[in-house]
Design a protein around this motif. Structure first.
Motif, PDB file in Angstrom:
ATOM      1  N   LYS A 275       0.835  -1.199   0.000  1.00 24.24           N
ATOM      2  CA  LYS A 275       0.000   0.000   0.000  1.00 24.24           C
ATOM      3  C   LYS A 275       0.874   1.255   0.000  1.00 24.24           C
ATOM      4  O   LYS A 275       0.624   2.206  -0.749  1.00 24.24           O
ATOM      5  N   ARG A 276       1.894   1.249   0.840  1.00 22.76           N
ATOM      6  CA  ARG A 276       2.800   2.398   0.920  1.00 22.76           C
ATOM      7  C   ARG A 276       3.547   2.606  -0.400  1.00 22.76           C
ATOM      8  O   ARG A 276       3.701   3.738  -0.859  1.00 22.76           O
ATOM      9  N   ILE A 277       4.019   1.538  -0.990  1.00 21.47           N
ATOM     10  CA  ILE A 277       4.761   1.646  -2.260  1.00 21.47           C
ATOM     11  C   ILE A 277       3.845   2.150  -3.371  1.00 21.47           C
ATOM     12  O   ILE A 277       4.237   3.017  -4.165  1.00 21.47           O
ATOM     13  N   GLU A 278       2.620   1.649  -3.438  1.00 23.61           N
ATOM     14  CA  GLU A 278       1.679   2.118  -4.462  1.00 23.61           C
ATOM     15  C   GLU A 278       1.379   3.602  -4.292  1.00 23.61           C
ATOM     16  O   GLU A 278       1.329   4.352  -5.268  1.00 23.61           O
ATOM     17  N   ARG A 279       1.202   4.027  -3.056  1.00 20.33           N
ATOM     18  CA  ARG A 279       0.949   5.449  -2.796  1.00 20.33           C
ATOM     19  C   ARG A 279       2.188   6.276  -3.134  1.00 20.33           C
ATOM     20  O   ARG A 279       2.080   7.372  -3.701  1.00 20.33           O
ATOM     21  N   ALA A 280       3.362   5.757  -2.820  1.00 19.85           N
ATOM     22  CA  ALA A 280       4.612   6.454  -3.136  1.00 19.85           C
ATOM     23  C   ALA A 280       4.757   6.628  -4.648  1.00 19.85           C
ATOM     24  O   ALA A 280       5.128   7.707  -5.118  1.00 19.85           O
ATOM     25  N   LYS A 281       4.453   5.588  -5.406  1.00 15.35           N
ATOM     26  CA  LYS A 281       4.530   5.688  -6.866  1.00 15.35           C
ATOM     27  C   LYS A 281       3.637   6.815  -7.373  1.00 15.35           C
ATOM     28  O   LYS A 281       4.040   7.597  -8.236  1.00 15.35           O
ATOM     29  N   ASP A 282       2.441   6.882  -6.840  1.00 14.18           N
ATOM     30  CA  ASP A 282       1.492   7.921  -7.237  1.00 14.18           C
ATOM     31  C   ASP A 282       2.046   9.313  -6.901  1.00 14.18           C
ATOM     32  O   ASP A 282       1.991  10.228  -7.727  1.00 14.18           O
ATOM     33  N   LEU A 283       2.588   9.469  -5.707  1.00 13.89           N
ATOM     34  CA  LEU A 283       3.142  10.767  -5.302  1.00 13.89           C
ATOM     35  C   LEU A 283       4.361  11.143  -6.143  1.00 13.89           C
ATOM     36  O   LEU A 283       4.531  12.304  -6.513  1.00 13.89           O
TER      37      LEU A 283
ATOM     38  N   LEU B   2       4.973  10.317  -9.216  1.00 15.49           N
ATOM     39  CA  LEU B   2       4.571  10.668 -10.581  1.00 15.49           C
ATOM     40  C   LEU B   2       3.688  11.912 -10.677  1.00 15.49           C
ATOM     41  O   LEU B   2       3.701  12.595 -11.693  1.00 15.49           O
ATOM     42  N   HIS B   3       2.917  12.191  -9.622  1.00 16.04           N
ATOM     43  CA  HIS B   3       1.915  13.256  -9.734  1.00 16.04           C
ATOM     44  C   HIS B   3       2.127  14.446  -8.816  1.00 16.04           C
ATOM     45  O   HIS B   3       1.235  15.287  -8.708  1.00 16.04           O
ATOM     46  N   THR B   4       3.260  14.501  -8.139  1.00 20.19           N
ATOM     47  CA  THR B   4       3.571  15.665  -7.308  1.00 20.19           C
ATOM     48  C   THR B   4       5.019  16.052  -7.540  1.00 20.19           C
ATOM     49  O   THR B   4       5.777  15.318  -8.183  1.00 20.19           O
ATOM     50  N   SER B   5       5.384  17.188  -6.997  1.00 18.30           N
ATOM     51  CA  SER B   5       6.786  17.612  -7.093  1.00 18.30           C
ATOM     52  C   SER B   5       7.478  17.450  -5.741  1.00 18.30           C
ATOM     53  O   SER B   5       8.516  18.059  -5.494  1.00 18.30           O
ATOM     54  N   LEU B   6       6.917  16.604  -4.872  1.00 17.40           N
ATOM     55  CA  LEU B   6       7.522  16.369  -3.565  1.00 17.40           C
ATOM     56  C   LEU B   6       8.908  15.756  -3.725  1.00 17.40           C
ATOM     57  O   LEU B   6       9.134  14.961  -4.642  1.00 17.40           O
ATOM     58  N   SER B   7       9.795  16.110  -2.812  1.00 23.41           N
ATOM     59  CA  SER B   7      11.111  15.473  -2.814  1.00 23.41           C
ATOM     60  C   SER B   7      10.949  14.031  -2.356  1.00 23.41           C
ATOM     61  O   SER B   7       9.926  13.664  -1.779  1.00 23.41           O
TER      62      SER B   7
ATOM     63  N   TYR C 288      12.691   6.013 -10.933  1.00 24.83           N
ATOM     64  CA  TYR C 288      11.299   5.761 -11.283  1.00 24.83           C
ATOM     65  C   TYR C 288      10.652   7.032 -11.821  1.00 24.83           C
ATOM     66  O   TYR C 288       9.953   7.003 -12.843  1.00 24.83           O
ATOM     67  N   ARG C 289      10.879   8.148 -11.146  1.00 29.53           N
ATOM     68  CA  ARG C 289      10.320   9.429 -11.594  1.00 29.53           C
ATOM     69  C   ARG C 289      10.868   9.781 -12.969  1.00 29.53           C
ATOM     70  O   ARG C 289      10.120  10.174 -13.865  1.00 29.53           O
ATOM     71  N   LEU C 290      12.178   9.660 -13.160  1.00 29.94           N
ATOM     72  CA  LEU C 290      12.796   9.986 -14.449  1.00 29.94           C
ATOM     73  C   LEU C 290      12.263   9.097 -15.570  1.00 29.94           C
ATOM     74  O   LEU C 290      11.978   9.566 -16.663  1.00 29.94           O
ATOM     75  N   LYS C 291      12.151   7.811 -15.286  1.00 30.05           N
ATOM     76  CA  LYS C 291      11.699   6.852 -16.297  1.00 30.05           C
ATOM     77  C   LYS C 291      10.262   7.122 -16.738  1.00 30.05           C
ATOM     78  O   LYS C 291       9.929   6.987 -17.908  1.00 30.05           O
ATOM     79  N   HIS C 292       9.412   7.520 -15.796  1.00 27.26           N
ATOM     80  CA  HIS C 292       7.982   7.664 -16.114  1.00 27.26           C
ATOM     81  C   HIS C 292       7.531   9.084 -16.422  1.00 27.26           C
ATOM     82  O   HIS C 292       6.431   9.274 -16.934  1.00 27.26           O
ATOM     83  N   THR C 293       8.330  10.075 -16.065  1.00 28.41           N
ATOM     84  CA  THR C 293       7.913  11.450 -16.348  1.00 28.41           C
ATOM     85  C   THR C 293       8.908  12.178 -17.235  1.00 28.41           C
ATOM     86  O   THR C 293       8.574  13.220 -17.794  1.00 28.41           O
ATOM     87  N   GLY C 294      10.104  11.669 -17.278  1.00 23.07           N
ATOM     88  CA  GLY C 294      11.129  12.329 -18.081  1.00 23.07           C
ATOM     89  C   GLY C 294      11.680  13.586 -17.446  1.00 23.07           C
ATOM     90  O   GLY C 294      12.414  14.337 -18.049  1.00 23.07           O
ATOM     91  N   SER C 295      11.309  13.831 -16.167  1.00 21.17           N
ATOM     92  CA  SER C 295      11.831  15.032 -15.496  1.00 21.17           C
ATOM     93  C   SER C 295      12.434  14.695 -14.156  1.00 21.17           C
ATOM     94  O   SER C 295      12.163  13.742 -13.536  1.00 21.17           O
TER      95      SER C 295
END
Length: 183
Positions: free
Chosen positions: A130-138, A140-145, A176-183
């Protein structure tokens, strides 16, 4: 009474639920075959082939197995459902097996055993997923560190979060962020 019906009552066999119901003449209560109540004496049992028959004859539904409900989940399924709900609502907090068991009014050992038998994973594995799934979402969809993400999903530090994330996902959180968002 058919021998297989009596055997189903004695063994609390849920495979017979919906096929027949049984009433206990001494108590005036009717149950599903899977009911975990005390096994009645065979001579006090009356078999019914639908859930309306016992009501017409004056029997009332058991409060434990709820034969009056068309959809019924077992006590084990209800326990797992409640455990999942508690963990889903509190995944960012520290919640151990004992804490969870106390909230659900069961022993930690029983909770662990039932949860694993119903879901093929332990409560701690479910919570980690559950934590990992929520982390993936954050991620990809936020700019949190990554540190903010780690704390947000219930990890105490980013190093542990990064290690666990890599083990589960195959990438570090940053990769993960780089691979899926390119940023």
């Amino acid at each position: 009474m058919k021998e297989e019906f009596w055997k189903a009552i004695v063994e609390c066999d849920e495979n017979f639920d919906g096929i027949f119901y049984y009433g206990v003449m001494t108590t005036g209560i009717f149950c599903r075959p899977s009911c975990r109540s005390k096994t009645p004496k065979q001579q006090n049992v009356k078999i019914f082939h639908n859930y309306e028959e016992p009501t017409v004859e004056g029997f009332r539904p058991c409060k434990r197995c709820r034969p009056d409900l068309l959809t019924h989940s077992t006590t084990k399924q209800n326990l797992v459902k409640k455990a999942i709900q508690v963990m889903s609502e509190n995944y960012s907090k520290e919640i151990g097996l004992t804490d969870l068991a106390v909230k659900l009014y069961v022993s930690p050992f029983y909770l662990q055993r039932i949860f694993k038998s119903e879901t093929a994973m332990s409560p701690s594995q479910f919570l980690l997923n559950k934590r990992i799934e929520r982390a993936k979402d954050l991620i990809l969809h936020t700019s949190l560190s990554m540190t903010e993400v780690a704390l947000e999903v219930g990890f105490k530090n980013s190093a542990h979060f990064s290690s666990v994330f890599r083990k589960k996902v195959g990438y570090s959180p940053t990769e993960y962020r780089l691979k899926h968002t390119g940023s």
